[in-house]
Design an enzyme around this catalytic site. Structure first.
Site, PDB file in Angstrom:
ATOM      1  N   ASP A  90       0.743  -1.131   0.017  1.00 56.90           N
ATOM      2  CA  ASP A  90      -0.033   0.019  -0.132  1.00 56.90           C
ATOM      3  C   ASP A  90       0.926   1.232  -0.101  1.00 56.90           C
ATOM      4  OD1 ASP A  90      -2.611  -1.262  -0.289  1.00 56.90           O
ATOM      5  OD2 ASP A  90      -2.406  -1.750   1.875  1.00 56.90           O
ATOM      6  N   ASP A 151      -6.641  -5.012  -4.899  1.00 53.76           N
ATOM      7  CA  ASP A 151      -6.389  -3.788  -4.340  1.00 53.76           C
ATOM      8  C   ASP A 151      -5.182  -3.330  -4.822  1.00 53.76           C
ATOM      9  OD1 ASP A 151      -7.536  -5.735  -2.761  1.00 53.76           O
ATOM     10  OD2 ASP A 151      -7.549  -4.262  -1.060  1.00 53.76           O
TER      11      ASP A 151
HETATM   12  N1  GLY Z   1      -6.838  -2.216   0.342  1.00 54.83           N
HETATM   13  C1  GLY Z   1      -7.710  -2.554   1.770  1.00 54.83           C
HETATM   14  C2  GLY Z   1      -8.837  -2.499   1.774  1.00 54.83           C
HETATM   15  O1  GLY Z   1      -9.789  -2.204   0.601  1.00 54.83           O
HETATM   16  O2  GLY Z   1      -9.555  -2.890   2.703  1.00 54.83           O
END
Ligand code: GLY
Length: 386
Positions: A90, A151
């Site tokens: 992330d 994601d």
């Molecule tokens: N990327 C983590 C979520 O969407 O919860």
């Protein structure tokens, strides 16, 4: 005043007050229907607050937004220097919406340098043998060593951007290979998606699809679908790739066709819909941004554009009317009824800072044509990796 403009004006009031309420800390999610929990820039979500401040600074003639946004970037410098909670993919979310946003808006060289350092950190998660960016955990981790999650499609724009900035082909090679593998293994034939997919870390062989926050391994978690819609659309833009764009559009049409009557998604398309089923307002905000991005690339004449524009506008209008805190300056956030993890019982019906960010980005796209900070506004990469 348009409905979008009015919603932005309301968002500015809450965000201005939140600068004081947060007092230099970073919001993550609400808990038990209450206000945001705050942290010292230790969560994967801290960039969304920075991105909101940059969006507000673009809209409003008020230096408070720009000053606070720049302050968050200084905080992200410190997070980089001290490598605070960096063991995940992330990094893309964190630095695209903070330092990259500052570079895009102000051509600030320090911000550009910081963003390139972030891209280099993300590159460390590339696993050549498997051909993936590992989402979570350390290399060789028994559970997550060979795992991708959808994601990540919103994290790899950082690498596409780094290639564009430096001409260094390894960024492009990694981002493109990860995107193509994700497209092949995470997206199903009907346009739905797995949240995650496992590969054998030793051989790279495909093992199986699965979920982390969804209803079941084979279900379609709505936020994952939304990450895919927007992420594949951004990969299509950077790669100038019609197949990638077609994938994004198929996922977007699946999303549109499976929405309930009020046009805001439940938390999983396969969760039985009852009066108690939780929504994920953040999934609809992300998907709306993705749909508008797809339309910007398809053009108005493509027959899919009308349906996607209609869905994006109807969803955002429903978010404003039925899910937002519009008109309540004392509210702690913008968008109610997001779910971090219904499956895990973790903030299943609360504010989510990414929901607030994408809600504001969707409003800014609709009102001003401002597309957030995922790509430079005047430059598009058209090369593909060799
Ligand atoms: N990327 C983590 C979520 O969407 O919860």
């Amino acid at each position: 005043m348009s409905i979008w403009q009015k919603a932005i004006e309301d968002a500015l009031v809450v965000t201005r007050l939140n600068i004081e309420r947060f007092d230099g800390r970073f919001p993550h999610v609400g808990e038990k229907g209450g206000p945001y929990t705050l942290n010292d820039n230790t969560e994967w979500t801290a960039g969304f607050w920075s991105g909101m401040l940059w969006l507000c600074s673009e809209y409003a003639d008020d230096p408070a937004f720009r000053e606070e946004a720049a302050r968050t970037v200084r905080n992200f410098r410190d997070r980089m220097d001290r490598k605070i909670v960096f063991d995940h993919h992330d990094i893309g979310f964190l630095y695209s919406l903070s330092s990259k946003a500052q570079w895009i808006l102000e051509s600030d060289e320090e911000a550009r340098k910081l963003t390139l350092e972030a891209a280099d950190m993300l590159m460390k998660r590339w696993r050549e043998r498997i051909g993936i960016i590992q989402a979570w955990g350390r290399e060789g981790d028994a559970q997550n060593g060979g795992r991708i999650i959808i994601d990540c499609m919103l994290n790899i724009p950082l690498l596409f951007w780094a290639h564009e900035q430096t001409g260094e082909s390894s960024y492009l090679r990694v981002a493109e290979r990860h995107a193509r593998k994700s497209r092949r293994f995470l997206v199903r034939g009907d346009g739905s998606s797995y949240h995650t997919f496992y590969f054998d870390p030793a051989t790279g062989d495909a093992v199986r699809g699965g979920t982390h926050q969804g209803f079941a391994d084979g279900s379609t978690w709505t936020r994952g679908q939304a990450w895919g819609i927007y992420g594949f659309a951004l990969a299509a833009r950077y790669l100038n790739d019609p197949e990638m764009l077609d994938t994004a559009a198929r996922m977007a049409l699946y999303f549109a066709e499976h929405l309930p009557e009020d046009r805001v998604a439940y938390w999983d398309f396969d969760a039985p819909a009852t009066t108690d089923t939780k929504r994920d307002s953040s999934a609809s905000a992300i998907a709306a941004c993705g749909m508008l991005e797809i339309v910007s690339q398809l053009g108005e004449s493509d027959e899919r554009s009308a349906a996607l524009t209609e869905t994006a506008k109807a969803s955002v209008e429903s978010l404003i009317r039925n899910y937002s805190t519009h008109g309540d300056p004392q509210a702690g956030g913008l968008l109610l009824h997001g779910s971090y993890s219904v499956r895990g019982g973790d903030s299943p019906d609360d504010y989510t800072i990414w929901g607030d960010y994408y809600y504001l980005e969707a409003l800014m796209r609709l009102e001003r044509g401002v597309p957030g900070y995922w790509y430079e506004r005047d430059k598009i990469v058209t090369a593909t990796a060799d």
